[in-house]
Motif scaffolding. Structure first.
Motif, mmCIF file in Angstrom:
data_model
loop_
_atom_site.group_PDB
_atom_site.id
_atom_site.type_symbol
_atom_site.label_atom_id
_atom_site.label_comp_id
_atom_site.label_asym_id
_atom_site.label_seq_id
_atom_site.Cartn_x
_atom_site.Cartn_y
_atom_site.Cartn_z
ATOM 1 N N ASP A 1 -14.773 50.333 -62.902
ATOM 2 C CA ASP A 1 -14.226 50.709 -63.929
ATOM 3 C C ASP A 1 -14.871 50.684 -65.410
ATOM 4 O O ASP A 1 -14.781 51.634 -66.251
ATOM 5 C CB ASP A 1 -12.861 50.212 -64.173
ATOM 6 C CG ASP A 1 -11.666 50.405 -63.050
ATOM 7 O OD1 ASP A 1 -12.264 51.697 -62.409
ATOM 8 O OD2 ASP A 1 -10.946 49.816 -62.768
ATOM 9 N N GLU B 1 -6.295 55.941 -76.798
ATOM 10 C CA GLU B 1 -7.122 55.699 -75.748
ATOM 11 C C GLU B 1 -8.356 55.073 -75.827
ATOM 12 O O GLU B 1 -8.824 53.940 -75.178
ATOM 13 C CB GLU B 1 -7.384 57.249 -75.041
ATOM 14 C CG GLU B 1 -8.022 56.956 -73.573
ATOM 15 C CD GLU B 1 -7.430 56.462 -72.574
ATOM 16 O OE1 GLU B 1 -8.077 55.862 -71.612
ATOM 17 O OE2 GLU B 1 -6.251 56.532 -72.732
ATOM 18 N N LYS B 2 -9.214 55.179 -76.909
ATOM 19 C CA LYS B 2 -10.211 54.424 -77.349
ATOM 20 C C LYS B 2 -10.089 53.016 -77.819
ATOM 21 O O LYS B 2 -10.839 52.271 -77.370
ATOM 22 C CB LYS B 2 -11.057 55.181 -78.713
ATOM 23 C CG LYS B 2 -11.391 56.410 -78.432
ATOM 24 C CD LYS B 2 -12.593 56.349 -77.245
ATOM 25 C CE LYS B 2 -13.407 57.847 -77.101
ATOM 26 N NZ LYS B 2 -14.406 57.715 -75.998
ATOM 27 N N GLN C 1 -9.880 51.480 -74.379
ATOM 28 C CA GLN C 1 -11.097 51.189 -73.790
ATOM 29 C C GLN C 1 -11.523 49.928 -74.703
ATOM 30 O O GLN C 1 -12.432 49.274 -73.948
ATOM 31 C CB GLN C 1 -11.752 52.329 -73.836
ATOM 32 C CG GLN C 1 -11.188 53.455 -73.022
ATOM 33 C CD GLN C 1 -12.201 54.686 -73.115
ATOM 34 O OE1 GLN C 1 -13.336 54.666 -73.816
ATOM 35 N NE2 GLN C 1 -11.748 55.705 -72.562
ATOM 36 N N ILE D 1 -15.971 53.661 -68.107
ATOM 37 C CA ILE D 1 -15.665 53.742 -69.418
ATOM 38 C C ILE D 1 -16.901 53.974 -70.185
ATOM 39 O O ILE D 1 -17.116 54.694 -71.195
ATOM 40 C CB ILE D 1 -15.001 52.526 -69.802
ATOM 41 C CG1 ILE D 1 -13.579 52.695 -69.240
ATOM 42 C CG2 ILE D 1 -14.567 52.667 -71.248
ATOM 43 C CD1 ILE D 1 -12.740 51.293 -69.637
ATOM 44 N N ARG E 1 -18.495 57.695 -69.716
ATOM 45 C CA ARG E 1 -17.769 58.481 -70.220
ATOM 46 C C ARG E 1 -18.016 58.477 -71.946
ATOM 47 O O ARG E 1 -17.860 59.522 -72.431
ATOM 48 C CB ARG E 1 -16.282 58.219 -70.066
ATOM 49 C CG ARG E 1 -15.157 59.165 -70.499
ATOM 50 C CD ARG E 1 -13.786 58.798 -70.342
ATOM 51 N NE ARG E 1 -13.642 58.538 -68.694
ATOM 52 C CZ ARG E 1 -13.165 57.416 -68.353
ATOM 53 N NH1 ARG E 1 -12.919 56.434 -69.212
ATOM 54 N NH2 ARG E 1 -13.090 57.032 -67.100
ATOM 55 N N ASN E 2 -18.026 57.268 -72.454
ATOM 56 C CA ASN E 2 -18.282 57.407 -73.805
ATOM 57 C C ASN E 2 -19.612 57.829 -74.325
ATOM 58 O O ASN E 2 -19.842 58.651 -75.284
ATOM 59 C CB ASN E 2 -18.133 55.763 -74.349
ATOM 60 C CG ASN E 2 -16.718 55.614 -74.536
ATOM 61 O OD1 ASN E 2 -16.103 55.758 -75.803
ATOM 62 N ND2 ASN E 2 -16.050 54.849 -73.667
#
Length: 447
Positions: free
Chosen positions: A338, A281-282, A285, A342, A345-346
């Motif tokens: 979006d 997932e990372k 991103q 991201i 979220r990080n």
């Protein structure tokens, strides 16, 4: 570091200085020619004056009765004379002199023709077998004054020529370099992720090959980055399905396996697969952060985006996140929602994972577009702090993680033209860790 001098300034100053030096050289040459011509003119006038006075003096001396004695020639106006003269006989006795003549400047036995002393230019001529000799003197100061006036007349226009030529050269060079300046502005206006060719018309022949080489380099770099991002994104995407299937099989195996070593091994495999899924997932991103699509078509309001993102995290983080929003109604910047999700979220995931679990995570947004995420915990050493935005670098090696969170955040912030700063201890504290993101503010568009 010393700032380089612009080409426009170099050309303007160089051309003006060169033209000034050429003017000075031409002035010096002209002045030498004028001085030579003035000397010839003054010598001619001196000789003509002597040739005119000498016959008159001889006639006047010949008509005298009695012994020859020196006589002063009377003038209509008694003032200083430019030309003074003496008339002598063959034995050197003075027969006639001008009223302002000084004997010390004349020689007792003059030499025919021109002679020069420190202060005077002399001319001597004779008639009747040197029985009557005239010597006429002119001060050199008169000639020097005329020479200075001629030189001044040549130099005075230079005082006006220098600023006019500097301004004219500057304007001409600026007009000539308009396409180069446009090319520079086009390069400066490029964002971090914009690798499209730079198109500027009518570049000079010396700059055009360089512009073409830059465009070729940008094209090669764009293809290389696209290949890398495509590989990263495709690899991460292709790994998601088999990872999910394998994780499901491992979870089923744990349920069916009896208590004992097999259960422990299955749990370890499940944890490893979960870490691998998070890494996948990372990587996806990171591919998005380093690619395009980070900027929105119109400015986005960060307040509702931040409030929504923090609310989602508080649902599963035991409400450890404290949010502080500005009093302003809107804080706008051109970032894709979006991409902001991201980024947030990080940053929050990094604060929750590496911060002190007994302390809350403070998230705040100021009216000038500055986002702060602060967590508690021991301070991070300075040498580690400088490397935290690099890929696969973690501050606490005992905590599980991919080491990509801050690298993804750095890529997104740079992609939207912002700045990311790390601080430890956090501002106003003796411990903790702070991430500060400064977004470029924009005026919201009117509906």
């Amino acid at each position: 570091m010393k700032r380089p001098i612009s080409l426009q300034k170099r050309l303007s100053l160089g051309l003006t200085l060169g033209m000034t030096l050429l003017w000075l050289g031409a002035t010096a040459g002209t002045w030498l020619v004028v001085q030579h011509e003035l000397d010839e003119t003054f010598d001619s006038a001196l000789e003509a004056t002597a040739q005119r006075i000498l016959p008159l003096a001889a006639l006047e001396i010949g008509n005298r009765r009695g012994p020859r004695r020196a006589r002063h020639v009377a003038t209509l106006k008694m003032d200083s004379e430019y030309l003074t003269y003496l008339v002598r006989d063959a034995d050197g006795r003075i027969l006639m002199r001008s009223h302002d003549a000084k004997l010390k400047i004349f020689s007792h036995r003059p030499t025919p023709g021109f002679t020069t002393t420190d202060k005077y230019r002399l001319y001597s001529a004779s008639i009747e077998n040197d029985s009557i000799v005239i010597e006429i003197a002119e001060p050199l100061a008169h000639r020097r004054e005329a020479s200075r006036e001629a030189l001044l007349a040549l130099l005075l226009p230079l005082l006006g020529l220098i600023p006019i030529s500097l301004l004219g050269t500057w304007l001409f060079v600026r007009l000539s370099l308009r396409s180069v300046l446009a090319y520079r502005r086009a390069v400066e206006a490029r964002g971090v992720g914009d690798l499209s060719p730079i198109q500027v018309a009518r570049l000079p022949a010396e700059i055009d090959p360089l512009a073409e080489a830059v465009n070729h380099l940008l094209e090669r770099l764009r293809k290389a980055l696209e290949a890398e991002r495509s590989f990263t994104a495709n690899s991460a995407h292709e790994l998601r399905t088999p990872l999910a299937a394998t994780l499901a099989q491992i979870q089923r195996l744990r349920q069916e396996a009896p208590e004992g070593p097999l259960q422990v091994r299955a749990a370890k495999i499940e944890n490893a697969l979960r870490e691998l899924a998070r890494l996948s997932e990372k990587l996806m991103q990171l591919a998005k952060a380093e690619g395009g699509g980070l900027l929105s078509q119109s400015p986005e309001d960060l307040i509702p985006l931040l409030a929504h993102g923090v609310e989602e995290w508080n649902r599963g983080a035991a409400a450890r996140i404290r949010l502080q929003l500005p009093e302003a109604t809107r804080v706008c910047t051109a970032i894709d929602p979006d991409a902001f999700g991201i980024l947030l979220r990080n940053l929050i995931e990094n604060a929750l994972k590496y911060g002190d679990p007994a302390q809350p995570v403070d998230v705040s947004l100021s009216t000038d577009g500055c986002l702060r995420v602060i967590n508690g915990g021991p301070a991070v050493p300075a040498d580690v702090l400088q490397r935290l935005t690099e890929r696969f670098v973690r501050g606490n090696s005992e905590t599980s993680g991919s080491g990509l969170g801050l690298a993804i955040a750095q890529s997104i912030v740079h992609g939207v033209g912002g700045q990311l700063h790390l601080a430890s201890p956090a501002s106003g504290r003796d411990d903790g860790f702070e991430v500060r993101v400064q977004f470029p503010q924009q005026t919201p568009t009117q509906p």
